[in-house]
Design an enzyme around this catalytic site. Structure first.
Site, PDB file in Angstrom:
ATOM      1  N   HIS A 153      -5.575 -14.962  11.469  1.00  0.00           N
ATOM      2  CA  HIS A 153      -6.147 -13.615  11.613  1.00  0.00           C
ATOM      3  C   HIS A 153      -4.644 -13.153  10.217  1.00  0.00           C
ATOM      4  O   HIS A 153      -4.340 -13.391  10.278  1.00  0.00           O
ATOM      5  CB  HIS A 153      -5.996 -13.533  13.210  1.00  0.00           C
ATOM      6  CG  HIS A 153      -4.813 -13.316  13.661  1.00  0.00           C
ATOM      7  ND1 HIS A 153      -3.761 -12.929  13.681  1.00  0.00           N
ATOM      8  CD2 HIS A 153      -4.702 -13.999  14.556  1.00  0.00           C
ATOM      9  CE1 HIS A 153      -2.549 -13.498  14.242  1.00  0.00           C
ATOM     10  NE2 HIS A 153      -3.496 -14.308  15.293  1.00  0.00           N
ATOM     11  N   HIS A 203      -1.369 -14.556  11.078  1.00  0.00           N
ATOM     12  CA  HIS A 203      -1.311 -15.415  10.194  1.00  0.00           C
ATOM     13  C   HIS A 203      -0.586 -14.829   8.878  1.00  0.00           C
ATOM     14  O   HIS A 203       0.126 -15.845   7.472  1.00  0.00           O
ATOM     15  CB  HIS A 203      -1.993 -16.162   9.939  1.00  0.00           C
ATOM     16  CG  HIS A 203      -2.500 -17.465  11.334  1.00  0.00           C
ATOM     17  ND1 HIS A 203      -3.603 -16.644  12.255  1.00  0.00           N
ATOM     18  CD2 HIS A 203      -1.820 -17.165  11.810  1.00  0.00           C
ATOM     19  CE1 HIS A 203      -4.096 -17.398  12.980  1.00  0.00           C
ATOM     20  NE2 HIS A 203      -2.679 -17.482  13.288  1.00  0.00           N
ATOM     21  N   CYS A 206       3.195 -23.270  29.754  1.00  0.00           N
ATOM     22  CA  CYS A 206       2.063 -22.377  29.200  1.00  0.00           C
ATOM     23  C   CYS A 206       1.874 -23.157  28.024  1.00  0.00           C
ATOM     24  O   CYS A 206       2.114 -23.894  27.098  1.00  0.00           O
ATOM     25  CB  CYS A 206       2.961 -20.919  28.713  1.00  0.00           C
ATOM     26  SG  CYS A 206       1.573 -20.318  27.733  1.00  0.00           S
ATOM     27  N   CYS A 259       1.167 -21.188  24.594  1.00  0.00           N
ATOM     28  CA  CYS A 259       2.953 -22.051  23.532  1.00  0.00           C
ATOM     29  C   CYS A 259       2.617 -22.786  23.596  1.00  0.00           C
ATOM     30  O   CYS A 259       4.124 -23.312  23.042  1.00  0.00           O
ATOM     31  CB  CYS A 259       3.806 -21.098  24.895  1.00  0.00           C
ATOM     32  SG  CYS A 259       3.841 -19.389  24.787  1.00  0.00           S
ATOM     33  N   CYS A 310       3.154 -16.260  32.031  1.00  0.00           N
ATOM     34  CA  CYS A 310       4.056 -16.420  30.868  1.00  0.00           C
ATOM     35  C   CYS A 310       4.432 -15.195  30.060  1.00  0.00           C
ATOM     36  O   CYS A 310       4.000 -13.951  29.457  1.00  0.00           O
ATOM     37  CB  CYS A 310       2.775 -17.512  29.111  1.00  0.00           C
ATOM     38  SG  CYS A 310       3.631 -17.265  27.691  1.00  0.00           S
ATOM     39  N   HIS A 348       2.264 -14.450  26.799  1.00  0.00           N
ATOM     40  CA  HIS A 348       0.719 -14.545  27.308  1.00  0.00           C
ATOM     41  C   HIS A 348       0.513 -13.573  28.456  1.00  0.00           C
ATOM     42  O   HIS A 348      -1.299 -13.507  28.540  1.00  0.00           O
ATOM     43  CB  HIS A 348       0.097 -15.829  26.867  1.00  0.00           C
ATOM     44  CG  HIS A 348       0.250 -16.927  25.315  1.00  0.00           C
ATOM     45  ND1 HIS A 348       1.048 -17.460  25.089  1.00  0.00           N
ATOM     46  CD2 HIS A 348      -1.105 -16.616  24.429  1.00  0.00           C
ATOM     47  CE1 HIS A 348       1.267 -17.403  24.056  1.00  0.00           C
ATOM     48  NE2 HIS A 348      -0.043 -17.404  23.360  1.00  0.00           N
ATOM     49  N   LYS A 374       1.508  -7.761  20.455  1.00  0.00           N
ATOM     50  CA  LYS A 374       1.081  -8.964  19.338  1.00  0.00           C
ATOM     51  C   LYS A 374      -0.547  -9.091  19.327  1.00  0.00           C
ATOM     52  O   LYS A 374      -0.976  -9.505  20.040  1.00  0.00           O
ATOM     53  CB  LYS A 374       1.893 -10.058  19.969  1.00  0.00           C
ATOM     54  CG  LYS A 374       1.649 -11.027  18.844  1.00  0.00           C
ATOM     55  CD  LYS A 374       2.727 -12.354  18.888  1.00  0.00           C
ATOM     56  CE  LYS A 374       2.374 -13.597  18.065  1.00  0.00           C
ATOM     57  NZ  LYS A 374       2.327 -14.304  18.592  1.00  0.00           N
ATOM     58  N   LYS A 415      -5.022 -14.308  19.100  1.00  0.00           N
ATOM     59  CA  LYS A 415      -6.314 -14.885  20.433  1.00  0.00           C
ATOM     60  C   LYS A 415      -6.260 -14.283  21.323  1.00  0.00           C
ATOM     61  O   LYS A 415      -7.388 -14.057  22.058  1.00  0.00           O
ATOM     62  CB  LYS A 415      -6.811 -16.321  19.687  1.00  0.00           C
ATOM     63  CG  LYS A 415      -7.934 -16.441  19.881  1.00  0.00           C
ATOM     64  CD  LYS A 415      -7.868 -18.231  20.101  1.00  0.00           C
ATOM     65  CE  LYS A 415      -9.767 -18.352  20.024  1.00  0.00           C
ATOM     66  NZ  LYS A 415      -9.503 -19.811  20.485  1.00  0.00           N
TER      67      LYS A 415
END
Ligand code: MSP
Length: 501
Positions: free
Chosen positions: A18, A21, A126, A129, A144, A147, A295, A298
Site C-alpha cells: 500500500h 510501503h 499485540c 505489532c 494496543c 492498533h 496511519k 490494513k
C-alpha cells in the site's frame, strides 16, 4: 569509488503493498538513484518479512500453509516496486536459505557472548505489532496504542536478549556519532527511548513453529524482530562463512518509519554490539502518511493502493508527490485533492510547461535545432547554486528540499523566458542566446529530477537532443554550466504532464 548501501524495512506479507510501503520504498529509491548519479557503487535492498504469528494467522485465514501463503504475496511487492520504477538491486525474503543462515549466525554470536538467556515471559502481546507492551503503554489499560484493539495475555518460556546491559554503550555510540539518525527530531525520540530505560526483549517462542529454530535449542524459533532485522546483514553475505559482508557493511542508511525506531535504533545496534559486528552508519526515519489523520494500515481499513494512483498521475507524478509533498521525517496527509493539486501546479504548470514552451519556441524561431548556451548566461549562477543546494539536501536525506530547490530553478527559468519573451523576437542571435540558455537549464534540470522522476528525466533529455541514457550521466562533472552542445534537433512531443481537470 565509494559504496553506498541503503535498505528499506522488509514488509510483512500479511498485507498487499500500500501507499505506506510505497512511501519508504520510493524515498530509498530516489536516494540511491542520487548516489548512483554522484558516482557511488550502490546496493539498494528491499524485501519481505515472512515469519511469525501474524503471518501464520493470515495464512490460516487464507487456508494455506505459511510458505505457500508467503509465496503468493511476496511477488506482489516485487511487482509493485517494478511498476513504481524502483531500481532495487536485491529483494530478500526471510524464508530464503541465505537469510536463515545469517539469523543462526547472529543468534549464536549473541548467545556465545552471554547476552541471550532463558526466562519466562508473562505479558500483554499485540500480534499485529508482534510486540509486548507494559500496562502503562496500553491505551485505556487494555488496547494496543497503535492498533487500538485489545492485546492478548501471553505466558511462555522465552530466550531473552539482555538489552538492559546496553544502555550506556548505546548512548555513548550516539554521542560519538551525532547526526547518524536523521532528521534530528527523530533522533531525539530514539535517545528518549534509550534513556527511559531498556527492558530485555524476548528473542524466541515455543508456541510457534513458523520461524527459524535457535541453533542451540531448536524447540524455540527466533522471535520476529531478531529474525527480521538480520535481513540487512543476510543480503550482503553475513553467515556464509566468510567476511565478504564487510564489502558492503556497515550499511549507510536504514530507511525506516517512525513506528520502528525502537527496533532499529535500540534493539538492532545492541544486537550488533553483542555479536561484534559494526554498527550502521545511518538511519533515516520517515513519518507516516496519514489518511484522515490515521496511519494507513490494513488494520485501520484506510488502505490506498499506489497502483491505482499511477493511473491518475502517472508513475513519476506519483513519485514526485510522495517525495515533494511531505518534509521527510514528518507525518504527511495523503489526499486525492493534494495529489492532483501538486501534479497540476508543479508538474503540468511548471516543469511540463517549461519543456513545452522551450520546444515550441525552438521549433518556431530556431528551425527546431537547439542553439548552444552562452558561457556567461545570467542563469549559470542560479544553476550552480541549485546544484549545491540539491547536493546538500540529498546528503541530509531531504528529498522534499532537493525538489523544492530544483523547482526554484524551474521558476527562475520560466521567469527568464517571460522577461525576454523570445516568442516575440525575430529569429536570430538574440533568440538563440535565450533558447540556448533555456535548453542548458533543461539539461541540468533533467539531471536533477532524475532520482525522483527517472522516466521524465530521460524523456526531457532525449527531446532536447542529448544522446544516450541519462542514467549514465555523473555529477559533479555533468553539472557545470554550458555542456548543452547545440545543433541538435529538439522534439516537442506530447505534453509531459497533461493537466488533470
Ligand atoms: N516487517 C516489519 C519491519 C521489519 S524491518 C526489519 C514491519 N512491516 S510493515 O509492513 O508493517 O511496515 C513496514 C514499514 O512500512 C513501516 O515501519 C513504515 O516504515 C512503512 N509504513 C507502513 N505504513 C505506513 C504509512 N501509513 N506511512 C508511512 N510509512 C508506513 O513493520
Amino acid at each position: 569509488m565509494s559504496r553506498f548501501y541503503a535498505t528499506t524495512p522488509i514488509y510483512y506479507v500479511n498485507a498487499q503493498p500500500h501507499l505506506g510501503h510505497a512511501y519508504t520504498t520510493i524515498v530509498g529509491d530516489a536516494l540511491t538513484r542520487w548516489h548512483r548519479l554522484i558516482g557511488d557503487e550502490v546496493k539498494y535492498l528491499t524485501g519481505t518479512d515472512e515469519h511469525g504469528l501474524k503471518i501464520q494467522q493470515a495464512a490460516d485465514a487464507a487456508g494455506l500453509d505459511p510458505q505457500s501463503f508467503a509465496d503468493s504475496i511476496a511477488p506482489k511487492f516485487a511487482d509493485a516496486w517494478q511498476r513504481l520504477d524502483i531500481a532495487n538491486d536485491d529483494f530478500i525474503r526471510t524464508t530464503e536459505p541465505r537469510h536463515k543462515s545469517a539469523v543462526s549466525e547472529l543468534l549464536q554470536r549473541c548467545y556465545d557472548a552471554g547476552d541471550i538467556e532463558l526466562g519466562v515471559y508473562r505479558g500483554k502481546y499485540c500480534v499485529a505489532c508482534e510486540e509486548y507492551y507494559t500496562e502503562e503503554e496500553l491505551t485505556g489499560g487494555t488496547d494496543c496504542p497503535i492498533h487500538k484493539r485489545p492485546v492478548d495475555d501471553y505466558e511462555e518460556e522465552n530466550y531473552f536478549f539482555k538489552l538492559s546491559r546496553f544502555e550506556d554503550r548505546l548512548l555513548q555510540h550516539y554521542a560519538d556519532h551525532p547526526g547518524s539518525i536523521v532528521p534530528e527530531f527523530r533522533a531525539n525520540e530514539a535517545y528518549g527511548l534509550i534513556r527511559s530505560g531498556l527492558r530485555d526483549f524476548s528473542v524466541s517462542r515455543t508456541s510457534l513453529t513458523w520461524g527459524i529454530p535457535l541453533p542451540w535449542d531448536p524447540s524455540h524459533v527466533a522471535y520476529v524482530w531478531f529474525d527480521a532485522l538480520t535481513n540487512y546483514l543476510a543480503a550482503v553475505g553475513f553467515g556464509d562463512g566468510t567476511d565478504s559482508y564487510k564489502d558492503w557493511w556497515p550499511v549507510d542508511y536504514h530507511l525506516i518509519g517512525k513506528d520502528i525506531i525502537r527496533h532499529h535504533c535500540v534493539y538492532w545496534p545492541a544486537m550488533l554490539m553483542s555479536a561484534g559486528v559494526d554498527l550502521p552508519k545511518g538511519w533515516a526515519v520517515g513519518g507516516w502518511l496519514l489518511v484522515d489523520g490515521e496511519k494507513m494500515a490494513k488494520s485501520t481499513g484506510n488502505v490506498v493502493n499506489p497502483l491505482d494512483l499511477i493511473d491518475v498521475v502517472g508513475v513519476d507524478g506519483f513519485r514526485y508527490y510522495v517525495l515533494a509533498d511531505t518534509p521527510y521525517g514528518q507525518d504527511g496527509d495523503f489526499s486525492y485533492e493534494g495529489l492532483v493539486g501538486r501534479y497540476n501546479s508543479d508538474l503540468a504548470n511548471n516543469l511540463g510547461n517549461l519543456a513545452a514552451r522551450v520546444a515550441t519556441v525552438v521549433a518556431k524561431k530556431c528551425d527546431g535545432i537547439g542553439p548552444a548556451p552562452s558561457p556567461d548566461s545570467p542563469l549559470a549562477e542560479a544553476a550552480a547554486t541549485t546544484l549545491d543546494g540539491v547536493t546538500a539536501a540529498w546528503d541530509h536525506v531531504a528529498p522534499h528540499r532537493a525538489l523544492d530547490i530544483t523547482w526554484q530553478l524551474i521558476r527562475t527559468v520560466n521567469a527568464y523566458l517571460e522577461t525576454n519573451e523570445p516568442w516575440k523576437m525575430e529569429s536570430g542571435s538574440a533568440v538563440d542566446a535565450v533558447m540556448g540558455d533555456a535548453l542548458e537549464a533543461l539539461r541540468l534540470l533533467a539531471i536533477l529530477v532524475s532520482p525522483a522522476m527517472p522516466a521524465t528525466a530521460q524523456e526531457i533529455w532525449s527531446r532536447i537532443g542529448m544522446s544516450g541514457e541519462i542514467s549514465a550521466v555523473r555529477l559533479p562533472e555533468a553539472g557545470t554550466w554550458g555542456q548543452y552542445p547545440g545543433g541538435q534537433p529538439v522534439i516537442k512531443g506530447d505534453s509531459l504532464f497533461p493537466r488533470i481537470t
